[in-house]
Design an enzyme around this catalytic site. Structure first.
Site, PDB file in Angstrom:
ATOM      1  N   THR A  20       0.813  -1.215   0.000  1.00  0.00           N
ATOM      2  CA  THR A  20       0.000   0.000   0.000  1.00  0.00           C
ATOM      3  C   THR A  20       0.841   1.258   0.000  1.00  0.00           C
ATOM      4  O   THR A  20       0.457   2.272  -0.598  1.00  0.00           O
ATOM      5  CB  THR A  20      -0.946  -0.003   1.216  1.00  0.00           C
ATOM      6  OG1 THR A  20      -1.801  -1.150   1.147  1.00  0.00           O
ATOM      7  CG2 THR A  20      -1.806   1.242   1.254  1.00  0.00           C
ATOM      8  N   SER A  41       1.300  -7.456  -1.311  1.00  0.00           N
ATOM      9  CA  SER A  41       1.975  -8.506  -0.529  1.00  0.00           C
ATOM     10  C   SER A  41       1.189  -9.804  -0.469  1.00  0.00           C
ATOM     11  O   SER A  41       1.742 -10.841  -0.090  1.00  0.00           O
ATOM     12  CB  SER A  41       2.302  -8.016   0.884  1.00  0.00           C
ATOM     13  OG  SER A  41       1.137  -7.872   1.678  1.00  0.00           O
ATOM     14  N   SER A  42      -0.080  -9.783  -0.881  1.00  0.00           N
ATOM     15  CA  SER A  42      -0.819 -11.037  -0.989  1.00  0.00           C
ATOM     16  C   SER A  42      -0.278 -11.908  -2.118  1.00  0.00           C
ATOM     17  O   SER A  42      -0.568 -13.112  -2.172  1.00  0.00           O
ATOM     18  CB  SER A  42      -2.305 -10.759  -1.224  1.00  0.00           C
ATOM     19  OG  SER A  42      -2.503 -10.115  -2.485  1.00  0.00           O
ATOM     20  N   THR A  50       0.960  -4.810   4.063  1.00  0.00           N
ATOM     21  CA  THR A  50       0.603  -5.270   5.408  1.00  0.00           C
ATOM     22  C   THR A  50      -0.077  -6.634   5.419  1.00  0.00           C
ATOM     23  O   THR A  50      -0.134  -7.281   6.458  1.00  0.00           O
ATOM     24  CB  THR A  50      -0.324  -4.248   6.094  1.00  0.00           C
ATOM     25  OG1 THR A  50      -1.522  -4.086   5.327  1.00  0.00           O
ATOM     26  CG2 THR A  50       0.374  -2.896   6.230  1.00  0.00           C
ATOM     27  N   ASP A  51      -0.602  -7.092   4.270  1.00  0.00           N
ATOM     28  CA  ASP A  51      -1.331  -8.351   4.258  1.00  0.00           C
ATOM     29  C   ASP A  51      -0.472  -9.520   4.731  1.00  0.00           C
ATOM     30  O   ASP A  51      -0.952 -10.409   5.443  1.00  0.00           O
ATOM     31  CB  ASP A  51      -1.859  -8.663   2.853  1.00  0.00           C
ATOM     32  CG  ASP A  51      -3.122  -7.896   2.528  1.00  0.00           C
ATOM     33  OD1 ASP A  51      -3.605  -7.149   3.387  1.00  0.00           O
ATOM     34  OD2 ASP A  51      -3.627  -8.051   1.393  1.00  0.00           O
TER      35      ASP A  51
END
Length: 306
Positions: free
Chosen positions: A12, A48-49, A80-81
């Site tokens: 993000t 990050s997924s 942050t995922d």
């Protein structure tokens, strides 16, 4: 002045809205770190997924290269995922003295109240601080500095929790407020397959058997309550353990830990599983992967760090 390196992976912090309003990572490291006096390694630029365990190895190698090249501190910008997984993998496998600090953002770079720039400045402050040297891997977010082990994404203003903050980064200063145990296991150059299976009312053993058949070397069972699952799952775990698969039991309870206090949990241990007393399934998987990759005794590693 300390020599600092920023390794960018997307997330993000690097996003802006496209023509349809969808957030996508587009900003490179030079834009993110402009004017901050740090060297930049543009490694990845993804949500990050989308990261895989193989990417953890790439991020670890970039941190190791920066430390070997004389960096006093390293910052990794990250979505942050899956930040909790990457952070723990690095803490388990990175042995350098230069601190590695992960940070990111809850809001996109083009948001009026974008938090990425402040988080990045704070992370660089931590990475440059002599107080952080030798601490291994940290997460710096919303002014709080957290140990990698035990952290999880919770949402809300601070976004991350699960372990008490061990420091504060604010106004260009890093204040260490607590000690950090460093769970370094050793350098890992490969990853093995470990899957997560959820337990729920009526669950059978199909998922456990399928993952084992697909080549999983380990499984994390996200159990109910204190570490319980129905009889079909227990029997599937027994079959998996008999085939040499390492099985660790976590819990779906957000602030809970797994134990063998009840009959089903006792049966899981009797079947060959090991209970994770603290870690959620996401980080339990990472710990199990590192132990298996380094051929360390899973029971001992879980007892100390799980």
């Amino acid at each position: 002045m300390p020599r600092l390196v920023v390794v960018t992976t997307g997330g993000t912090i690097a996003t802006k809205a496209d023509t349809e309003g969808v957030l996508r990572p587009v900003h490179g490291g030079a834009e993110l770190a402009s004017g901050l006096g740090a060297e930049v390694v543009d490694l990845l630029n993804v949500d990050s997924s989308q990261l895989t365990p193989a990417d953890w190895l790439r991020i670890a190698a970039a941190a190791e290269d920066a430390a070997a090249g004389g960096a006093d501190g390293i910052v990794v910008t990250h979505g942050t995922d899956s930040m909790e997984e990457t952070a723990l993998w690095l803490d388990l496998t990175y042995g350098g003295d230069a601190p590695v600090v992960l940070t990111g953002a809850a809001r996109s770079a083009d948001a009026p109240d974008a938090d990425g720039p402040a988080n990045l400045r704070d992370a660089l402050t931590v990475a440059a601080s002599p107080a952080a040297r030798g601490l291994g891997v940290l997460i710096c977010f919303a002014g709080s500095v957290l140990p990698a082990l035990g952290v999880t994404k919770l949402g809300g203003p601070a976004l991350f929790g699960g372990r008490p903050a061990m420091g504060v980064a604010r106004d260009g200063e890093f204040t260490l407020t607590g000690a950090k145990q460093r769970p370094y296991l050793g350098p890992a150059r490969e990853v093995c397959r470990v899957d997560i299976v959820a337990a729920y009312p009526g669950a059978d053993g199909v998922a456990v058997d399928a993952f084992v058949d697909a080549g999983a070397r380990g499984l994390v069972l996200e159990a109910m309550g204190a570490g319980n699952a129905g009889a079909p799952v227990v029997e599937a775990v027994r079959r998996a353990c008999a085939r040499g698969v390492a099985v660790a039991v976590s819990t779906r309870v957000p602030a809970g830990g797994a134990g063998a206090a009840y009959g089903p949990g006792h049966d899981l241990v009797a079947a060959g599983a090991v209970m994770m007393p603290r870690l959620r399934a996401s980080q339990a998987r990472v710990l199990l992967m590192a132990a298996l990759a380094l051929e360390l005794p899973v029971v001992d590693i879980v007892a100390r760090w799980g």
